[in-house]
Design a protein around this motif. Structure first.
Motif, PDB file in Angstrom:
ATOM      1  N   GLN A   1     -91.671  32.614-104.820  1.00 37.43           N
ATOM      2  CA  GLN A   1     -91.251  34.003-105.067  1.00 37.43           C
ATOM      3  C   GLN A   1     -90.589  34.585-103.823  1.00 37.43           C
ATOM      4  O   GLN A   1     -89.602  35.325-103.916  1.00 37.43           O
ATOM      5  CB  GLN A   1     -92.479  34.834-105.460  1.00 37.43           C
ATOM      6  CG  GLN A   1     -92.179  36.179-106.080  1.00 37.43           C
ATOM      7  CD  GLN A   1     -91.542  36.058-107.463  1.00 37.43           C
ATOM      8  OE1 GLN A   1     -91.720  35.059-108.149  1.00 37.43           O
ATOM      9  NE2 GLN A   1     -90.781  37.064-107.854  1.00 37.43           N
ATOM     10  N   PHE A   2     -91.117  34.237-102.657  1.00 40.40           N
ATOM     11  CA  PHE A   2     -90.550  34.714-101.395  1.00 40.40           C
ATOM     12  C   PHE A   2     -89.151  34.140-101.172  1.00 40.40           C
ATOM     13  O   PHE A   2     -88.239  34.849-100.750  1.00 40.40           O
ATOM     14  CB  PHE A   2     -91.477  34.316-100.243  1.00 40.40           C
ATOM     15  CG  PHE A   2     -90.953  34.655 -98.881  1.00 40.40           C
ATOM     16  CD1 PHE A   2     -90.930  35.964 -98.435  1.00 40.40           C
ATOM     17  CD2 PHE A   2     -90.480  33.664 -98.040  1.00 40.40           C
ATOM     18  CE1 PHE A   2     -90.437  36.284 -97.169  1.00 40.40           C
ATOM     19  CE2 PHE A   2     -89.983  33.962 -96.776  1.00 40.40           C
ATOM     20  CZ  PHE A   2     -89.965  35.280 -96.342  1.00 40.40           C
ATOM     21  N   LEU A   3     -88.994  32.839-101.467  1.00 42.01           N
ATOM     22  CA  LEU A   3     -87.715  32.170-101.211  1.00 42.01           C
ATOM     23  C   LEU A   3     -86.687  32.412-102.323  1.00 42.01           C
ATOM     24  O   LEU A   3     -85.488  32.516-102.056  1.00 42.01           O
ATOM     25  CB  LEU A   3     -87.944  30.656-101.047  1.00 42.01           C
ATOM     26  CG  LEU A   3     -88.788  30.222 -99.853  1.00 42.01           C
ATOM     27  CD1 LEU A   3     -89.021  28.715 -99.891  1.00 42.01           C
ATOM     28  CD2 LEU A   3     -88.121  30.614 -98.536  1.00 42.01           C
ATOM     29  N   PHE A   4     -87.170  32.473-103.556  1.00 47.69           N
ATOM     30  CA  PHE A   4     -86.270  32.571-104.721  1.00 47.69           C
ATOM     31  C   PHE A   4     -86.803  33.627-105.691  1.00 47.69           C
ATOM     32  O   PHE A   4     -87.293  33.289-106.775  1.00 47.69           O
ATOM     33  CB  PHE A   4     -86.180  31.207-105.424  1.00 47.69           C
ATOM     34  CG  PHE A   4     -85.720  30.077-104.553  1.00 47.69           C
ATOM     35  CD1 PHE A   4     -84.361  29.859-104.330  1.00 47.69           C
ATOM     36  CD2 PHE A   4     -86.625  29.225-103.946  1.00 47.69           C
ATOM     37  CE1 PHE A   4     -83.931  28.816-103.531  1.00 47.69           C
ATOM     38  CE2 PHE A   4     -86.205  28.170-103.143  1.00 47.69           C
ATOM     39  CZ  PHE A   4     -84.853  27.970-102.932  1.00 47.69           C
ATOM     40  N   PRO A   5     -86.732  34.897-105.317  1.00 45.86           N
ATOM     41  CA  PRO A   5     -87.412  35.937-106.100  1.00 45.86           C
ATOM     42  C   PRO A   5     -86.971  36.062-107.556  1.00 45.86           C
ATOM     43  O   PRO A   5     -87.783  36.407-108.414  1.00 45.86           O
ATOM     44  CB  PRO A   5     -87.122  37.231-105.322  1.00 45.86           C
ATOM     45  CG  PRO A   5     -85.993  36.900-104.402  1.00 45.86           C
ATOM     46  CD  PRO A   5     -86.084  35.440-104.116  1.00 45.86           C
ATOM     47  N   GLU A   6     -85.700  35.758-107.848  1.00 47.60           N
ATOM     48  CA  GLU A   6     -85.195  36.015-109.202  1.00 47.60           C
ATOM     49  C   GLU A   6     -85.012  34.748-110.030  1.00 47.60           C
ATOM     50  O   GLU A   6     -84.659  34.822-111.205  1.00 47.60           O
ATOM     51  CB  GLU A   6     -83.870  36.787-109.117  1.00 47.60           C
ATOM     52  CG  GLU A   6     -84.025  38.166-108.474  1.00 47.60           C
ATOM     53  CD  GLU A   6     -82.747  38.978-108.496  1.00 47.60           C
ATOM     54  OE1 GLU A   6     -81.673  38.396-108.209  1.00 47.60           O
ATOM     55  OE2 GLU A   6     -82.816  40.182-108.810  1.00 47.60           O
ATOM     56  N   ASN A   7     -85.241  33.579-109.425  1.00 51.04           N
ATOM     57  CA  ASN A   7     -85.017  32.321-110.145  1.00 51.04           C
ATOM     58  C   ASN A   7     -86.174  32.003-111.085  1.00 51.04           C
ATOM     59  O   ASN A   7     -87.321  32.339-110.804  1.00 51.04           O
ATOM     60  CB  ASN A   7     -84.867  31.157-109.159  1.00 51.04           C
ATOM     61  CG  ASN A   7     -83.733  31.364-108.170  1.00 51.04           C
ATOM     62  OD1 ASN A   7     -83.645  32.391-107.524  1.00 51.04           O
ATOM     63  ND2 ASN A   7     -82.875  30.361-108.022  1.00 51.04           N
ATOM     64  N   PRO A   8     -85.897  31.311-112.206  1.00 50.39           N
ATOM     65  CA  PRO A   8     -86.989  30.786-113.024  1.00 50.39           C
ATOM     66  C   PRO A   8     -87.799  29.785-112.205  1.00 50.39           C
ATOM     67  O   PRO A   8     -87.249  29.097-111.331  1.00 50.39           O
ATOM     68  CB  PRO A   8     -86.265  30.080-114.180  1.00 50.39           C
ATOM     69  CG  PRO A   8     -84.856  30.574-114.142  1.00 50.39           C
ATOM     70  CD  PRO A   8     -84.569  30.939-112.726  1.00 50.39           C
TER      71      PRO A   8
END
Length: 202
Positions: free
Chosen positions: A36-43
């Motif tokens: 979530q920290f690295l890729f907040p909007e990715n599935p």
């Protein structure tokens, strides 16, 4: 195929999906805060390793003397790659677009899958990985990108082992950015911020 324990967290469908591979004792949701920290909007998709070591989940067998069962490693990596494909199909994800976030045991199996199984994913954040066994034949990882971290105080992975892994990846034409920090075999904010900087350049 044995039951797959997985967790799926939807995100923006136009962004590449993230595959979370936990460390020893983790589970399919363990790396969600990191992802979530690295890729907040990715599935995000997490898959649990099906080996149990004294009640702790792992992706392959480690003997009591610390050595690894290489036959089991090969079998379980095959199982994991099939499980990834199965879960990707279920959720409409493209395995070739997957970005792996792996810690320790999960990072190890991801690197092994690249070097020994021509795994389809092209991008990975490998947090504290190690070289389990070098590839037995040449492999071409052109187009592969990885961010690999190492703690100089790590009592589990030697620096020479980590360097061997990254050198094998680079020899196979992977682009590897290396981050070393004075830390042990655990995650720190410093390395995650460095990983975040790398992710933004993708």
């Amino acid at each position: 195929m044995t039951e797959i324990h997985s967790a799926y967290y939807p995100g923006k469908i136009n962004l590449p999906p993230v595959l979370m591979l936990h460390g020893t004792g983790g589970d399919e949701s363990d790396l969600l805060p990191i992802a979530q920290f690295l890729f907040p909007e990715n599935p995000k998709l997490g898959i649990r390793g099906r080996i149990s070591e004294n009640g702790s989940n792992r992706y392959f067998i480690r003997h009591s003397d610390g050595t690894f069962d290489l036959d089991n490693l090969s079998q379980e990596t095959d199982w994991l790659l099939k499980a990834i494909q199965t879960e990707a199909n279920t959720h409409g994800l493209d395995v070739n677009q997957l970005i792996v976030v792996g810690f320790s045991n999960g990072a190890n199996v991801a690197a092994y899958a690249w070097l020994h199984k021509q795994a389809p994913f092209k991008t990975a954040v490998l947090l504290h990985p190690m070289m389990i066994t070098p590839p037995t034949k040449p492999v071409d990882l052109t187009g592969v990108q990885a961010f690999a971290t190492y703690g100089t105080l790590d009592t589990i992975v030697s620096e020479s082992n980590f360097d061997s892994l990254t050198q094998h990846l680079q020899t196979a034409n992977a682009q590897v950015e290396i981050f070393k920090n004075q830390q042990s075999h655990r995650l720190t904010q410093t390395e995650l911020l460095a990983a975040q900087t790398w992710v933004k350049k993708l």
